[in-house]
Design a protein around this motif. Structure first.
Motif, mmCIF file in Angstrom:
data_model
loop_
_atom_site.group_PDB
_atom_site.id
_atom_site.type_symbol
_atom_site.label_atom_id
_atom_site.label_comp_id
_atom_site.label_asym_id
_atom_site.label_seq_id
_atom_site.Cartn_x
_atom_site.Cartn_y
_atom_site.Cartn_z
ATOM 1 N N ILE A 12 10.053 42.522 5.554
ATOM 2 C CA ILE A 12 9.275 41.275 5.437
ATOM 3 C C ILE A 12 7.850 41.572 4.956
ATOM 4 N N SER A 13 7.398 42.804 5.158
ATOM 5 C CA SER A 13 6.041 43.164 4.722
ATOM 6 C C SER A 13 6.034 43.880 3.367
ATOM 7 N N ALA A 14 7.235 44.129 2.810
ATOM 8 C CA ALA A 14 7.320 44.900 1.557
ATOM 9 C C ALA A 14 6.568 44.202 0.420
ATOM 10 N N GLY A 17 2.969 44.682 -0.035
ATOM 11 C CA GLY A 17 2.552 45.992 -0.526
ATOM 12 C C GLY A 17 2.657 47.111 0.501
ATOM 13 N N ILE A 18 3.284 46.830 1.663
ATOM 14 C CA ILE A 18 3.463 47.890 2.671
ATOM 15 C C ILE A 18 4.873 48.447 2.510
ATOM 16 N N ARG A 19 4.950 49.723 2.241
ATOM 17 C CA ARG A 19 6.268 50.299 1.913
ATOM 18 C C ARG A 19 7.192 50.328 3.109
ATOM 19 N N PHE A 21 10.738 51.933 5.038
ATOM 20 C CA PHE A 21 10.876 53.151 5.773
ATOM 21 C C PHE A 21 11.892 54.088 5.144
ATOM 22 N N ARG A 22 13.144 53.673 5.176
ATOM 23 C CA ARG A 22 14.223 54.573 4.793
ATOM 24 C C ARG A 22 14.532 54.465 3.304
ATOM 25 N N ALA A 23 13.762 53.603 2.649
ATOM 26 C CA ALA A 23 14.043 53.367 1.238
ATOM 27 C C ALA A 23 14.153 54.686 0.470
ATOM 28 N N LEU A 27 12.369 59.257 4.282
ATOM 29 C CA LEU A 27 10.948 59.588 4.275
ATOM 30 C C LEU A 27 10.141 58.314 4.483
ATOM 31 N N TRP A 28 9.031 58.448 5.169
ATOM 32 C CA TRP A 28 8.115 57.329 5.348
ATOM 33 C C TRP A 28 6.806 57.760 4.694
ATOM 34 N N GLU A 29 6.490 57.118 3.548
ATOM 35 C CA GLU A 29 5.280 57.475 2.788
ATOM 36 C C GLU A 29 5.204 58.994 2.572
ATOM 37 N N GLY A 172 14.687 41.255 6.858
ATOM 38 C CA GLY A 172 14.078 42.462 6.295
ATOM 39 C C GLY A 172 14.209 43.698 7.143
ATOM 40 N N THR A 173 15.375 43.882 7.730
ATOM 41 C CA THR A 173 15.580 45.100 8.526
ATOM 42 C C THR A 173 16.927 45.721 8.174
ATOM 43 N N SER A 174 16.931 47.066 8.116
ATOM 44 C CA SER A 174 18.085 47.787 7.581
ATOM 45 C C SER A 174 19.252 47.862 8.557
ATOM 46 N N GLY A 175 18.993 47.592 9.845
ATOM 47 C CA GLY A 175 20.067 47.694 10.825
ATOM 48 C C GLY A 175 20.418 49.133 11.149
ATOM 49 N N ASN A 198 18.035 39.260 3.977
ATOM 50 C CA ASN A 198 17.650 40.631 3.605
ATOM 51 C C ASN A 198 17.867 40.827 2.108
ATOM 52 N N LEU A 199 17.124 41.786 1.556
ATOM 53 C CA LEU A 199 17.223 42.052 0.124
ATOM 54 C C LEU A 199 18.643 42.461 -0.268
ATOM 55 N N GLU A 200 19.286 43.214 0.604
ATOM 56 C CA GLU A 200 20.646 43.713 0.335
ATOM 57 C C GLU A 200 21.408 43.638 1.659
ATOM 58 N N GLY A 214 18.291 38.426 -0.864
ATOM 59 C CA GLY A 214 17.200 38.126 -1.788
ATOM 60 C C GLY A 214 15.892 38.558 -1.164
ATOM 61 N N PRO A 215 14.782 38.395 -1.918
ATOM 62 C CA PRO A 215 13.485 38.781 -1.355
ATOM 63 C C PRO A 215 13.042 37.824 -0.257
ATOM 64 N N ALA A 216 12.438 38.381 0.788
ATOM 65 C CA ALA A 216 12.007 37.572 1.934
ATOM 66 C C ALA A 216 11.050 36.458 1.517
HETATM 67 P P1 NAD Z 1 13.754 49.775 7.000
HETATM 68 O O1 NAD Z 1 12.679 50.301 6.091
HETATM 69 O O2 NAD Z 1 14.707 50.712 7.608
HETATM 70 O O3 NAD Z 1 14.575 48.683 6.197
HETATM 71 C C1 NAD Z 1 13.947 47.695 5.443
HETATM 72 C C2 NAD Z 1 14.984 46.674 5.010
HETATM 73 O O4 NAD Z 1 14.295 45.643 4.335
HETATM 74 C C3 NAD Z 1 16.053 47.221 4.051
HETATM 75 O O5 NAD Z 1 17.330 46.787 4.455
HETATM 76 C C4 NAD Z 1 15.667 46.597 2.707
HETATM 77 O O6 NAD Z 1 16.800 46.263 1.910
HETATM 78 C C5 NAD Z 1 14.979 45.317 3.143
HETATM 79 N N1 NAD Z 1 13.970 44.852 2.182
HETATM 80 C C6 NAD Z 1 13.172 45.589 1.368
HETATM 81 N N2 NAD Z 1 12.378 44.787 0.657
HETATM 82 C C7 NAD Z 1 12.673 43.519 1.031
HETATM 83 C C8 NAD Z 1 12.200 42.244 0.646
HETATM 84 N N3 NAD Z 1 11.253 42.101 -0.278
HETATM 85 N N4 NAD Z 1 12.735 41.155 1.222
HETATM 86 C C9 NAD Z 1 13.719 41.262 2.165
HETATM 87 N N5 NAD Z 1 14.211 42.438 2.566
HETATM 88 C C10 NAD Z 1 13.684 43.562 2.012
HETATM 89 O O7 NAD Z 1 12.972 48.936 8.089
HETATM 90 P P2 NAD Z 1 13.269 48.617 9.597
HETATM 91 O O8 NAD Z 1 14.686 48.201 9.727
HETATM 92 O O9 NAD Z 1 12.187 47.704 10.008
HETATM 93 O O10 NAD Z 1 13.083 49.992 10.377
HETATM 94 C C11 NAD Z 1 11.987 50.788 10.081
HETATM 95 C C12 NAD Z 1 11.082 51.231 11.215
HETATM 96 O O11 NAD Z 1 9.890 51.702 10.556
HETATM 97 C C13 NAD Z 1 10.601 50.158 12.142
HETATM 98 O O12 NAD Z 1 10.849 50.605 13.404
HETATM 99 C C14 NAD Z 1 9.087 50.039 11.947
HETATM 100 O O13 NAD Z 1 8.403 50.280 13.170
HETATM 101 C C15 NAD Z 1 8.693 51.128 10.998
HETATM 102 N N6 NAD Z 1 7.946 50.646 9.802
HETATM 103 C C16 NAD Z 1 7.065 49.603 9.911
HETATM 104 C C17 NAD Z 1 6.406 49.126 8.787
HETATM 105 C C18 NAD Z 1 5.444 47.966 8.950
HETATM 106 O O14 NAD Z 1 4.871 47.788 10.024
HETATM 107 N N7 NAD Z 1 5.255 47.126 7.920
HETATM 108 C C19 NAD Z 1 6.646 49.697 7.543
HETATM 109 C C20 NAD Z 1 7.534 50.778 7.470
HETATM 110 C C21 NAD Z 1 8.200 51.233 8.609
#
Ligand code: NAD
Length: 230
Positions: A12-14, A17-19, A21-23, A27-29, A172-175, A198-200, A214-216
């Motif tokens: 939801i924050s992508a 501009g906040i990247r 996690f598992r994309a 790796l995270w950043e 917006g969470t990968s599950g 979710n995006l996918e 689709g995009p959040a």
């Molecule tokens: P994740 O990174 O594992 O998964 C993100 C999911 O969002 C993916 O399924 C992806 O397809 C989807 N996605 C990407 N862009 C999207 C968009 N524009 N619209 C809708 N969906 C989109 O994230 P997670 O499941 O939240 O787990 C990651 C962990 O990492 C969390 O525990 C969190 O604490 C931490 N984290 C937090 C932030 C943040 O605070 N913004 C950022 C990165 C990681």
């Protein structure tokens, strides 16, 4: 009054501009999760971990909420809806969009925690391992973030709200990260309808009653308009 529990993740924050996690291969950043998001990583190299979260905090402060965060705040303000946003995110974009009922199950970049006495206080913009705890004075400062292997915050409260909800929505969470990834099954067992935005398709997509891709920034405002009858 419709009771809705919303789970949000990095997706939801992508678009702010906040990247996520598992994309990029776990790796995270550009850092291995083990190095920056585990108690062992912190023990091994606290300087690195503080530098990592200082950079995440600066990035979160420079970002602005997007239409998905704003739409959830708009829905919360509607008198016909009782909303709880349970977020895995450590940024503050929900609050800055106007959401008030937000539960940070994985902690926050804006909190500091003493790992000696468990005192909590607002995090300064830049933290270092030598920072003394304002309560016990020991140099045991860490970000108030729930790392892998640690128990997320306020789980009883989340499960209680989930079981009492009229709808559970995951955005917006990968599950991949438990226990949040299990909320859809908990809701299902309690007979609560479920929706994924979710995006996918996520790891648990097939468990949801409905899953939209689709995009959040597009899906969430669309869904909120449906809820508000517009
Ligand atoms: P994740 O990174 O594992 O998964 C993100 C999911 O969002 C993916 O399924 C992806 O397809 C989807 N996605 C990407 N862009 C999207 C968009 N524009 N619209 C809708 N969906 C989109 O994230 P997670 O499941 O939240 O787990 C990651 C962990 O990492 C969390 O525990 C969190 O604490 C931490 N984290 C937090 C932030 C943040 O605070 N913004 C950022 C990165 C990681």
């Amino acid at each position: 009054m419709a009771k809705i529990v919303i789970l949000t993740g990095a997706g939801i924050s992508a678009e702010s501009g906040i990247r996520t996690f598992r994309a990029s291969d776990g790796l995270w950043e550009e850092h291995r999760i083990e190095d920056v998001a585990t108690p062992e990583g912190f023990e091994h190299d606290p300087d690195l971990v503080h530098r990592f979260y200082n950079a995440r905090r600066a990035a979160a402060m420079a970002a602005t909420p997007n239409p998905a965060h704003e739409a959830l705040a708009e829905l919360e303000a509607d008198p016909g809806h009782d909303l709880l946003v349970v977020t895995q995110n450590v940024d503050d974009l929900h609050e800055r969009a106007g959401s008030q009922n937000v539960l940070h199950m994985h902690g926050s970049l804006f909190g500091a925690l003493c790992h000696a006495c468990e005192h909590r206080w607002p995090a300064p913009e830049v933290m270092a391992p030598s920072d003394p705890c304002p309560s016990c004075g020991r140099a045991a400062t860490r970000p108030d973030i729930v790392w892998f292997g640690e128990m997320p915050y306020r789980m009883e409260e989340i499960w209680h709200s989930l079981r009492a909800a009229d709808l559970f929505v995951s955005i917006g969470t990968s599950g991949n990260v438990y226990p949040a990834a299990g909320f859809v099954a908990d809701a299902m067992h309690a007979g609560v309808p479920t929706l994924e935005l979710n995006l996918e398709p996520s790891a648990g997509s097939r468990m949801f009653d409905e899953a939209r891709q689709g995009p959040a920034s597009v899906l969430v405002p669309e869904w909120v308009r449906e809820r508000l009858g517009g």
